[in-house]
Scaffold this motif. Sequence first.
Motif, short mmCIF file in Angstrom:
data_model
loop_
_atom_site.label_atom_id
_atom_site.label_comp_id
_atom_site.label_asym_id
_atom_site.label_seq_id
_atom_site.Cartn_x
_atom_site.Cartn_y
_atom_site.Cartn_z
N ALA A 189 -38.02 2.40 47.73
CA ALA A 189 -39.37 1.91 48.00
C ALA A 189 -40.10 1.59 46.70
O ALA A 189 -40.03 2.36 45.73
CB ALA A 189 -40.16 2.95 48.79
N LEU A 190 -40.79 0.45 46.68
CA LEU A 190 -41.53 0.02 45.51
C LEU A 190 -43.03 0.16 45.78
O LEU A 190 -43.56 -0.42 46.73
CB LEU A 190 -41.22 -1.44 45.17
N PHE A 191 -43.70 0.93 44.93
CA PHE A 191 -45.14 1.12 45.00
C PHE A 191 -45.78 0.43 43.79
O PHE A 191 -45.38 0.70 42.65
CB PHE A 191 -45.50 2.61 44.99
N GLY A 192 -46.77 -0.43 44.03
CA GLY A 192 -47.40 -1.08 42.89
C GLY A 192 -48.21 -2.29 43.26
O GLY A 192 -48.77 -2.38 44.35
N SER A 207 -48.56 -6.86 42.30
CA SER A 207 -47.81 -8.09 42.59
C SER A 207 -46.41 -8.08 42.00
O SER A 207 -45.51 -8.74 42.53
CB SER A 207 -48.59 -9.31 42.08
N ILE A 208 -46.21 -7.38 40.90
CA ILE A 208 -44.87 -7.32 40.30
C ILE A 208 -43.87 -6.75 41.30
O ILE A 208 -42.77 -7.27 41.49
CB ILE A 208 -44.89 -6.48 39.01
N SER A 209 -44.24 -5.67 41.96
CA SER A 209 -43.38 -5.09 42.99
C SER A 209 -43.38 -5.92 44.27
O SER A 209 -42.36 -6.07 44.94
CB SER A 209 -43.83 -3.66 43.31
N ALA A 210 -44.56 -6.48 44.60
CA ALA A 210 -44.68 -7.24 45.85
C ALA A 210 -43.80 -8.49 45.84
O ALA A 210 -43.24 -8.88 46.88
CB ALA A 210 -46.14 -7.63 46.08
N PHE A 211 -43.65 -9.14 44.68
CA PHE A 211 -42.87 -10.38 44.59
C PHE A 211 -41.40 -10.14 44.23
O PHE A 211 -40.62 -11.08 44.16
CB PHE A 211 -43.49 -11.31 43.54
N TRP A 212 -41.03 -8.91 44.00
CA TRP A 212 -39.66 -8.58 43.57
C TRP A 212 -38.69 -8.87 44.71
O TRP A 212 -38.82 -8.33 45.82
CB TRP A 212 -39.59 -7.10 43.22
N PRO A 213 -37.67 -9.70 44.49
CA PRO A 213 -36.71 -10.02 45.57
C PRO A 213 -35.68 -8.91 45.75
O PRO A 213 -34.47 -9.11 45.57
CB PRO A 213 -36.07 -11.32 45.07
N VAL A 214 -36.17 -7.74 46.13
CA VAL A 214 -35.28 -6.57 46.21
C VAL A 214 -34.24 -6.71 47.31
O VAL A 214 -33.15 -6.13 47.21
CB VAL A 214 -36.10 -5.28 46.42
N GLU A 215 -34.57 -7.46 48.36
CA GLU A 215 -33.60 -7.60 49.45
C GLU A 215 -32.31 -8.25 48.95
O GLU A 215 -31.22 -7.86 49.35
CB GLU A 215 -34.19 -8.45 50.58
N GLU A 216 -32.44 -9.23 48.05
CA GLU A 216 -31.26 -9.92 47.52
C GLU A 216 -30.66 -9.17 46.33
O GLU A 216 -29.44 -9.14 46.16
CB GLU A 216 -31.62 -11.34 47.07
N GLN A 217 -31.49 -8.55 45.50
CA GLN A 217 -31.00 -7.97 44.26
C GLN A 217 -30.58 -6.50 44.39
O GLN A 217 -29.97 -5.94 43.49
CB GLN A 217 -32.06 -8.13 43.16
N PHE A 218 -30.91 -5.87 45.54
CA PHE A 218 -30.46 -4.50 45.80
C PHE A 218 -29.82 -4.42 47.18
O PHE A 218 -30.28 -3.68 48.06
CB PHE A 218 -31.64 -3.53 45.71
N PRO A 219 -28.74 -5.16 47.41
CA PRO A 219 -28.14 -5.19 48.75
C PRO A 219 -27.56 -3.86 49.19
O PRO A 219 -27.37 -3.63 50.39
CB PRO A 219 -27.03 -6.26 48.61
N GLU A 220 -27.27 -2.96 48.24
CA GLU A 220 -26.69 -1.67 48.61
C GLU A 220 -27.75 -0.65 49.01
O GLU A 220 -27.42 0.50 49.34
CB GLU A 220 -25.84 -1.12 47.45
N PHE A 221 -29.03 -1.06 49.01
CA PHE A 221 -30.13 -0.18 49.38
C PHE A 221 -30.90 -0.74 50.58
O PHE A 221 -30.93 -1.95 50.81
CB PHE A 221 -31.12 -0.03 48.21
N GLU A 222 -31.52 0.16 51.32
CA GLU A 222 -32.50 -0.22 52.33
C GLU A 222 -33.84 -0.26 51.62
O GLU A 222 -34.38 0.79 51.22
CB GLU A 222 -32.52 0.81 53.46
N THR A 223 -34.40 -1.44 51.40
CA THR A 223 -35.56 -1.59 50.53
C THR A 223 -36.87 -1.69 51.30
O THR A 223 -36.92 -2.23 52.41
CB THR A 223 -35.40 -2.82 49.63
N TYR A 224 -37.93 -1.19 50.68
CA TYR A 224 -39.27 -1.22 51.25
C TYR A 224 -40.27 -1.58 50.14
O TYR A 224 -40.16 -1.08 49.03
CB TYR A 224 -39.65 0.14 51.83
N ARG A 268 -40.51 9.00 53.97
CA ARG A 268 -39.72 9.71 52.98
C ARG A 268 -38.63 8.78 52.51
O ARG A 268 -37.95 8.14 53.31
CB ARG A 268 -39.11 10.98 53.59
N TYR A 269 -38.41 8.70 51.18
CA TYR A 269 -37.48 7.73 50.61
C TYR A 269 -36.53 8.43 49.63
O TYR A 269 -36.91 9.38 48.96
CB TYR A 269 -38.24 6.61 49.90
N ARG A 270 -35.32 7.90 49.58
CA ARG A 270 -34.33 8.46 48.65
C ARG A 270 -34.73 8.18 47.20
O ARG A 270 -34.55 9.02 46.33
CB ARG A 270 -32.96 7.84 48.95
N SER A 271 -35.26 6.99 46.95
CA SER A 271 -35.68 6.64 45.60
C SER A 271 -36.92 5.76 45.67
O SER A 271 -37.12 5.02 46.64
CB SER A 271 -34.55 5.90 44.86
#
Length: 227
Positions: free
Chosen positions: A59-62, A64-81, A103-106
Amino acid sequence: MNIIYLQKKLGLLSFLSKAGGVFNRFSVFVLAMSLLLGACVIDQDTQSKRSKLYKPSFALFGDSISAFWPVEEQFPEFETYKKAFPGRRTYEIQEAAKNETGRYRSCMLNGGVNDFLNQPEPSWEEVDATVQRQLQTLEILNDHCDYIIVLNVWTVQVPWPVKAASMINLEMKKKVTFLPRIDPEDLIHSEMLLDGGHLTDEGYGVLSQRVREYLRASLPEFWLQYL
């Protein structure tokens, strides 16, 4: 190891060895080893299927830097929020952490620069107040995250608050010594900035690689498979 599988097969071996004349001792030994290896392969296959079904949460808290982060593509091994929105100041990020129920793992926290938009000459007292809010937010996130990474500020350009970003960076380095911290001054260069502050896909890719290296080295989900 699949114990039930072994029990069934070893029972069969016991019967065959007592039958006499069908299998000699060497044949029984070879067959036993084959069955043992087969049980290991079945167990590994089962474990592999389970690992593919499970993805640790990130999970990313923050802001616009976190809001615009393409985590779905760049962290495929994680369930991202994404628990982040553009324009958020540190007190808003802190409020979002207080209202969090998951509750989040990271988790990762970024923020601070938006506190000083259109303020080219911040005081150290103002910067310290911003950093203190970030420290308080980290304490709150301890109740929601197993592992936390702090993302520091890189060197920004006008119209972003250049001086404030540098001052925040210095204070965060002094005071965030109890958690892993990504210091991106040497990672992010001017050609990776879209508008002097936000990142290009290349910039996000560089940061993602650094963050992923930490997560994969820290989370047992990724290194237990090699034991």
